[in-house]
Structures are given as C-alpha cells and as structure tokens.
Design a protein around this motif. Structure first.
Motif, PDB file in Angstrom:
ATOM      1  N   PHE A 192       0.803  -1.223   0.000  1.00  0.00           N
ATOM      2  CA  PHE A 192       0.000   0.000   0.000  1.00  0.00           C
ATOM      3  C   PHE A 192       0.839   1.278   0.000  1.00  0.00           C
ATOM      4  N   GLY A 193       2.118   1.153   0.336  1.00  0.00           N
ATOM      5  CA  GLY A 193       2.953   2.343   0.332  1.00  0.00           C
ATOM      6  C   GLY A 193       3.592   2.580  -1.030  1.00  0.00           C
ATOM      7  N   SER A 194       4.195   3.743  -1.194  1.00  0.00           N
ATOM      8  CA  SER A 194       4.866   4.065  -2.449  1.00  0.00           C
ATOM      9  C   SER A 194       6.163   3.282  -2.553  1.00  0.00           C
ATOM     10  N   ALA A 195       6.484   2.848  -3.766  1.00  0.00           N
ATOM     11  CA  ALA A 195       7.688   2.043  -3.980  1.00  0.00           C
ATOM     12  C   ALA A 195       8.928   2.916  -3.832  1.00  0.00           C
ATOM     13  N   PRO A 196      10.011   2.376  -3.277  1.00  0.00           N
ATOM     14  CA  PRO A 196      11.254   3.147  -3.153  1.00  0.00           C
ATOM     15  C   PRO A 196      11.752   3.584  -4.534  1.00  0.00           C
ATOM     16  N   ASP A 197      12.241   4.815  -4.605  1.00  0.00           N
ATOM     17  CA  ASP A 197      12.661   5.356  -5.899  1.00  0.00           C
ATOM     18  C   ASP A 197      13.723   6.416  -5.680  1.00  0.00           C
ATOM     19  N   TYR A 198      14.636   6.524  -6.670  1.00  0.00           N
ATOM     20  CA  TYR A 198      15.612   7.598  -6.644  1.00  0.00           C
ATOM     21  C   TYR A 198      14.960   8.875  -7.157  1.00  0.00           C
ATOM     22  N   ALA A 199      15.646   9.978  -6.916  1.00  0.00           N
ATOM     23  CA  ALA A 199      15.176  11.283  -7.410  1.00  0.00           C
ATOM     24  C   ALA A 199      16.200  11.837  -8.399  1.00  0.00           C
ATOM     25  N   GLY A 200      15.706  12.448  -9.472  1.00  0.00           N
ATOM     26  CA  GLY A 200      16.591  13.088 -10.431  1.00  0.00           C
ATOM     27  C   GLY A 200      16.932  12.206 -11.625  1.00  0.00           C
ATOM     28  N   ASP A 201      17.907  12.721 -12.421  1.00  0.00           N
ATOM     29  CA  ASP A 201      18.280  12.063 -13.674  1.00  0.00           C
ATOM     30  C   ASP A 201      19.474  11.138 -13.542  1.00  0.00           C
ATOM     31  N   GLY A 202      19.940  10.921 -12.330  1.00  0.00           N
ATOM     32  CA  GLY A 202      21.013   9.979 -12.129  1.00  0.00           C
ATOM     33  C   GLY A 202      22.372  10.623 -11.988  1.00  0.00           C
ATOM     34  N   THR A 203      23.380   9.790 -11.793  1.00  0.00           N
ATOM     35  CA  THR A 203      24.746  10.256 -11.616  1.00  0.00           C
ATOM     36  C   THR A 203      25.460  10.319 -12.974  1.00  0.00           C
ATOM     37  N   SER A 204      26.729  10.659 -12.910  1.00  0.00           N
ATOM     38  CA  SER A 204      27.523  10.730 -14.140  1.00  0.00           C
ATOM     39  C   SER A 204      28.049   9.354 -14.561  1.00  0.00           C
ATOM     40  N   GLU A 205      27.920   8.365 -13.722  1.00  0.00           N
ATOM     41  CA  GLU A 205      28.386   7.025 -14.053  1.00  0.00           C
ATOM     42  C   GLU A 205      27.423   6.368 -15.035  1.00  0.00           C
ATOM     43  N   MET A 206      27.981   5.778 -16.113  1.00  0.00           N
ATOM     44  CA  MET A 206      27.181   5.143 -17.155  1.00  0.00           C
ATOM     45  C   MET A 206      27.376   3.620 -17.101  1.00  0.00           C
ATOM     46  N   VAL A 207      26.275   2.894 -17.313  1.00  0.00           N
ATOM     47  CA  VAL A 207      26.324   1.430 -17.341  1.00  0.00           C
ATOM     48  C   VAL A 207      25.511   0.949 -18.543  1.00  0.00           C
ATOM     49  N   THR A 208      25.870  -0.231 -19.028  1.00  0.00           N
ATOM     50  CA  THR A 208      25.144  -0.846 -20.141  1.00  0.00           C
ATOM     51  C   THR A 208      24.275  -1.977 -19.594  1.00  0.00           C
ATOM     52  N   VAL A 209      23.006  -1.943 -19.931  1.00  0.00           N
ATOM     53  CA  VAL A 209      22.050  -2.960 -19.475  1.00  0.00           C
ATOM     54  C   VAL A 209      21.501  -3.673 -20.706  1.00  0.00           C
ATOM     55  N   VAL A 210      21.602  -4.992 -20.706  1.00  0.00           N
ATOM     56  CA  VAL A 210      21.123  -5.795 -21.824  1.00  0.00           C
ATOM     57  C   VAL A 210      19.761  -6.375 -21.453  1.00  0.00           C
ATOM     58  N   ILE A 211      18.763  -6.103 -22.271  1.00  0.00           N
ATOM     59  CA  ILE A 211      17.413  -6.609 -22.057  1.00  0.00           C
ATOM     60  C   ILE A 211      17.167  -7.741 -23.053  1.00  0.00           C
ATOM     61  N   PRO A 212      16.908  -8.941 -22.570  1.00  0.00           N
ATOM     62  CA  PRO A 212      16.703 -10.065 -23.488  1.00  0.00           C
ATOM     63  C   PRO A 212      15.371  -9.967 -24.214  1.00  0.00           C
ATOM     64  N   LYS A 213      15.265 -10.722 -25.283  1.00  0.00           N
ATOM     65  CA  LYS A 213      14.042 -10.731 -26.058  1.00  0.00           C
ATOM     66  C   LYS A 213      12.920 -11.394 -25.277  1.00  0.00           C
ATOM     67  N   GLY A 214      11.724 -10.802 -25.355  1.00  0.00           N
ATOM     68  CA  GLY A 214      10.565 -11.351 -24.659  1.00  0.00           C
ATOM     69  C   GLY A 214      10.467 -10.971 -23.200  1.00  0.00           C
ATOM     70  N   ALA A 215      11.299 -10.022 -22.728  1.00  0.00           N
ATOM     71  CA  ALA A 215      11.275  -9.626 -21.321  1.00  0.00           C
ATOM     72  C   ALA A 215      10.051  -8.767 -21.031  1.00  0.00           C
ATOM     73  N   PHE A 216       9.432  -9.007 -19.885  1.00  0.00           N
ATOM     74  CA  PHE A 216       8.303  -8.198 -19.425  1.00  0.00           C
ATOM     75  C   PHE A 216       8.823  -6.984 -18.656  1.00  0.00           C
ATOM     76  N   GLY A 217       7.877  -6.124 -18.257  1.00  0.00           N
ATOM     77  CA  GLY A 217       8.273  -4.924 -17.522  1.00  0.00           C
ATOM     78  C   GLY A 217       8.984  -5.250 -16.220  1.00  0.00           C
ATOM     79  N   SER A 218       8.496  -6.274 -15.516  1.00  0.00           N
ATOM     80  CA  SER A 218       9.149  -6.658 -14.260  1.00  0.00           C
ATOM     81  C   SER A 218      10.554  -7.207 -14.522  1.00  0.00           C
ATOM     82  N   ASP A 219      10.742  -7.927 -15.627  1.00  0.00           N
ATOM     83  CA  ASP A 219      12.071  -8.447 -15.965  1.00  0.00           C
ATOM     84  C   ASP A 219      13.039  -7.307 -16.263  1.00  0.00           C
ATOM     85  N   ILE A 220      12.545  -6.308 -16.965  1.00  0.00           N
ATOM     86  CA  ILE A 220      13.391  -5.138 -17.245  1.00  0.00           C
ATOM     87  C   ILE A 220      13.745  -4.433 -15.941  1.00  0.00           C
TER      88      ILE A 220
END
Length: 589
Positions: free
Chosen positions: A264-292
């Motif tokens: 019933f509470g709000s989900a934990p979340d960051y604020a803003g557009d993020g840090t300067s550190e960049m990472v690559t995330v690979v999303i497989p084919k057929g992934a749902f929103g929860s998988d992403i």
C-alpha cells in the motif's frame, strides 16, 4: 533317581507311582514335565498355581482323587491331563471356591515363595491343619522302600523340614501372617513435585522456609543457598521466555510493516536524472516490464522494480520498449530511466534487417563496439565453428562466408566492451532455432533439393530478388522451375543478377553481358547452372515461408519494370522481352 523317576532330573512321573497326581496341600497338578517343587509335576511353570487348604480336601480325598485322576487319564490320554485345572472347574470340585478365597495375587506370591525354595532337594508338605502352626518337626525316614517319605506324606504323615537349618530361608508363611512388603529404598534422585516434573516448570515450593525435613534431606548435599540458586534459575527462565516472546512479536510487527509498505505504500525510488556514471544494461528478447526492472535494479539504475513498473505503465510509450542493449546512468528515477530507454541514442543495439548481407552486419557491429573496420569479419572467419551453427551448415568449400544466411534478422545487444563473437552468437543461435522450427531438413526432399542448406539458399535468392511479400511465392516458383534442367526456357540456368552482385560485393543492376559471361565463379548463375554454393544474404520469415510453399502457375521470368518496387512475371521468353522493353522505357535507356 528312584524307580519311579522322582529324582532331580526332568524324567516324568511313573504311572504306577501311588502318589501320582499328588500336589501341594491337596492340589492335583496335571501331568507334565518335572517340577522343581520336590517332584511336583506342572505343565506351565510360568503360571501361578493356586493353593487349597485341607478345609476342602482331606488326605483320604486326595488319595481317592489321585486314583480317579489316574484312571481318567488312562482312559482319555495324556493330552487331556494337561488341562487339569479346567477339568476341576467343569466337574465342580470346589476348586473355584478356594480360588475365590485366595486371589491371584496371593497365589502369585505363594508361587514365588515356592520358586525360591525350589532348589532344595526335598519339598516340605504341611499336615492336616494346613497352616496351623509355625513349627515343622523333623521326622527321620523310616521306610527304606519309600526313601522320600511320599507314601507317608500322602496319608497325612510328616516329612523332614528343609527349612529347619540355621542357614536356610524361612518357611513360607500363610497369607494372614505375611508381613507387608518393604518400601523400596530412596535414592539420591528426587523427581520433585508432580512425579518428576522439571523444576523449571514446578517452581520452588521450599522458598518460604516451610519445606519438610524429608524434602530438605537433599539440601545438605546441595549445600547452603540451594533455594536462592533455584530462584535465580526461575528468574532467568522467565527472562528467556520474555525475550523469546518479545522478539517474536517484534519480528511479526516488522514484517507486517514491510508487507503493508510493499502493498500500500509508495515504492522506493531515486530522485533526479542519475549520476555521471554510465552502465550498459542488456534486455533479453521477450522480457516483461518486471524483468526489465530486475535488470535495471541489478545494474544500479533504479531503486526498486515496482517503481520502474509503475513508471513504465504511466508512460504512454512505455510498452514499446524492446530487447537490446541500453546505455543508462546509475541511480536514476524510474520515470527518467523509461524516458532514456525510449531515446534511440541510448540504445546500444545492432539491427539485422531481412536480406542484409553479413558484410553489412559486421560493419554495424564494429561501429557499435567502437572497433576498427574488419575486426568483426576476422573474428567470424576464425571462430565461426564455436558460434552454434547447425550440423548441415558450410558443407561446401566454395562458400564465401560460413556465417552467411545464419545471422537471423532482429535486434541484438551490442555495447562497448563486448567482444564481436559475443554479439554474433545470439544471431546464430536464433537462426538455428528458427530453421529447426521451419523443418528445413525434412522438407528439402519434397522440394527436390539435396539438403537444408539449399532450401536456405533458395530463400536468400527470394529475399534478394523479391520486392514485396506478395512477390515471394511467385519468385520461389521461378527458382524451382529454372532449376529443372529439362525446362524449355532456361535449361537449368538461374541467371540472377543478385548472385553476381554478391560475388562482386556490390549491388548493381546494370551489368553488361560481356562482364557476366567472362566470370566463371560458382556464384555467377549466368555461367553456372543450378544454385550458388550457399546463401547470399540473411532471409527473413516471409522469404523462408515462400521457399517452402511456392506457387504453381508456371512462372519462369520476372522484371522490375519500374526499377524499384514493382515486379512483373512472365511464363515465356516472348513475354519476358515485352517486360524488358517496358523497363527500358521507364529507365530511359
């Protein structure tokens, strides 16, 4: 041992023994094996034998009953003699009355007393009054023919008392004179209150100082201060119980709060557009929103999966996210992460288009991985065998590229830091999976082709020459009709510009006849009959389906009359010339 076998051994009584059947105080014992009680026979030594005093049976009656019993046993056999006690009850010989007078417990005690004295050589018989006195005179043997005095004993005589010796056990006492059994001695172990209840639950009844002397008899052994020790022990036990229950309640409250917060509470979340550190995330084919969301949280992009799922649902384009590699920032708000993934600049993917040749795919991978030109092509030439090709692939030494036709069209992750073979392998795996689903191996013979590789080669020709999906099935028929060496139009020559362009590594439809006829390469279908050694591109689903299901209208020729998208088909060479003239007019040549 006497002639009647009344010794200490296990010999049975002799049937002619005048005292055969005689027992303790007039009790008739069934015949059986030798008893330890002075020669008295018994069938079941484990069962106690009840005692009868002479009030029910006189000495003369015992002798008479012994003779009657002997005759009865001779008439009905030895088997029924073992059940003598049951015969008494059925024939009414007053045994039941005496048995009621002396309960089984007393009979058992008498039997135990007899068993204790059973090791004596002679069994004492008591006279007319049964248990009248406590003295038992010792009478010497007078009859040499009856050394054990049993003849005399049967008629009320007396026998020497084996209990008269100073070292002997005392004689058995009648039930009325027996002393109560002594209580078992106390041991050091005291079960405590409530018959052994643990002191932890029983408490300390002696703390008030009123404990009896018997209860405090062990106090000397424990030492002074035993009550205080037990009191401290009880206090510690209460404290442990309190801590356990308190911890349990605290745990239930914590997890209950977490459950409420998650639901019933709000989900934990960051604020803003993020840090300067960049990472690559690979999303497989057929992934749902929860998988992403799981992949993003693992990479440190978003704080919780629920926050990303909620942001994706709130964004009108959130459902359009596709598989691929994305370059994102760490510790981004879920809404910012969705927006950045929808931006094409953040997508680190390689797109393989239907009909695209391998050379073009290699160049895209080099560019996406920021590698020098030709790096991916060299990796493919060296490591193609380890990428998962089907067994039937590359069966011809004239094949230009073993991976041609096996980089299946689609979108694949390709981010900086990845190796070229890492990007190529998913493409090959997808191609092998698809070709197995289409059943290329099983359908090759039905199409009059030698192997699955030729089916794939036909599909690559259809993909290269056809302009629209509507043309694919007609184009497939043109290929199969021309492969027939007996056809009256081309006699086995395909004469496709696409194969010559593949050979030349270009795409040029304006090829001179002299240039074509001078080249004898296996991929030149103008000078070589039949199919080229292998595929010339990577066909898509529609081209593969058309190769497996061509039309049957008799088509042999086709011409792109507008030079771009419009393709027309002909059945004869004359019709083909007309279509060729139409093309020349439209192109101005």
């Amino acid at each position: 041992m006497t002639e009647y076998g009344r010794g200490e051994g296990s010999e049975p009584w002799h049937p002619e023994d005048p005292l055969y059947g005689d027992g303790w105080d007039g009790q008739q014992a069934p015949t059986g094996r030798q008893s330890p009680y002075g020669g008295q026979p018994q069938q079941y030594p484990e069962q106690p034998q009840p005692q009868y005093d002479n009030g029910g049976w006189g000495n003369g009656q015992q002798a008479a009953y012994g003779q009657a019993q002997q005759q009865y046993q001779q008439q009905y056999g030895e088997q029924q003699q073992y059940d003598g006690q049951q015969q008494y009850d059925q024939q009414g010989y007053a045994a039941q009355q005496h048995q009621q007078q002396y309960p089984n417990q007393q009979g058992q005690q008498q039997y135990e007393s007899q068993q204790q004295y059973g090791n004596q050589q002679n069994q004492q018989q008591y006279g007319n009054g049964g248990w009248d006195s406590g003295t038992h005179p010792n009478v010497p043997y007078t009859d040499a023919s009856d050394p054990y005095g049993q003849q005399n004993m049967a008629y009320g005589g007396e026998q020497s008392d084996p209990y008269g010796a100073p070292d002997a056990y005392p004689p058995p006492e009648p039930p009325a004179r027996r002393a109560a059994e002594p209580e078992p001695p106390k041991t050091d172990w005291d079960p405590g209150p409530d018959q052994g209840e643990h002191a932890f639950f029983a408490g300390d009844a002696g703390d008030d100082g009123d404990e009896s002397d018997d209860r405090r008899g062990r106090g000397d052994r424990r030492g002074k201060g035993g009550g205080k020790e037990k009191k401290r022990r009880s206090g510690c036990a209460c404290l442990v119980v309190l801590l356990v229950f308190g911890g349990g309640l605290g745990g239930v409250g914590y997890f209950g709060y977490q459950f409420y917060k998650d639901r019933f509470g709000s989900a934990p979340d960051y604020a803003g557009d993020g840090t300067s550190e960049m990472v690559t995330v690979v999303i497989p084919k057929g992934a749902f929103g929860s998988d992403i969301g799981v992949a993003l949280k693992k990479a440190g992009v978003v704080k919780s999966v629920d926050a990303f799922v909620a942001a994706q649902e709130e964004n009108s384009k959130g459902k359009t996210l596709q598989a691929g590699a994305y370059l994102l920032k760490t510790q981004m708000s879920a809404a910012s992460a969705v927006e950045m993934m929808l931006d094409p600049e953040s997508q680190n993917n390689v797109l393989v288009r239907p009909g695209e040749r391998n050379l073009a795919v290699y160049a895209s991978i080099d560019e996406q991985l920021d590698l020098s030109a030709g790096t991916t092509q060299k990796a493919a030439e060296k490591k193609y065998k380890s990428l998962g090709l089907p067994d039937w692939a590359n069966d011809n030494t004239d094949i230009k590229d073993p991976l041609e036709g096996f980089l299946y069209p689609g979108t694949y992750p390709a981010a900086k830091g990845m190796k070229p073979e890492t990007v190529l392998k998913p493409m090959v795996n997808q191609a092998a999976k698809k070709y197995e689903q289409y059943g290329l191996s099983s359908k090759a013979k039905a199409l009059k082709l030698d192997n699955p590789l030729q089916v794939l080669t036909v599909a690559s020709l259809i993909q290269a020459e056809g302009k629209t999906e509507d043309d694919f099935r007609k184009m497939a028929e043109v290929v199969y009709n021309r492969l027939n060496l007996a056809n009256p139009e081309t006699y086995g020559l395909l004469q496709f510009d696409s194969t010559f362009n593949y050979l030349q590594k270009e795409s040029n439809i304006n090829i001179s006849e002299s240039e074509i006829n001078s080249n004898k390469d296996p991929y030149n279908t103008y000078t070589r009959k039949g199919l080229p050694p292998g595929p010339i591109d990577n066909p898509g689903d529609q081209a593969i389906k058309a190769a497996l299901n061509p039309t049957d209208d008799g088509w042999y020729y086709f011409v792109a009359t507008d030079g771009v998208n419009k393709t027309e088909f002909a059945k004869t060479h004359a019709q083909f010339q007309k279509l060729k003239d139409k093309f020349n007019e439209s192109s101005g040549s």
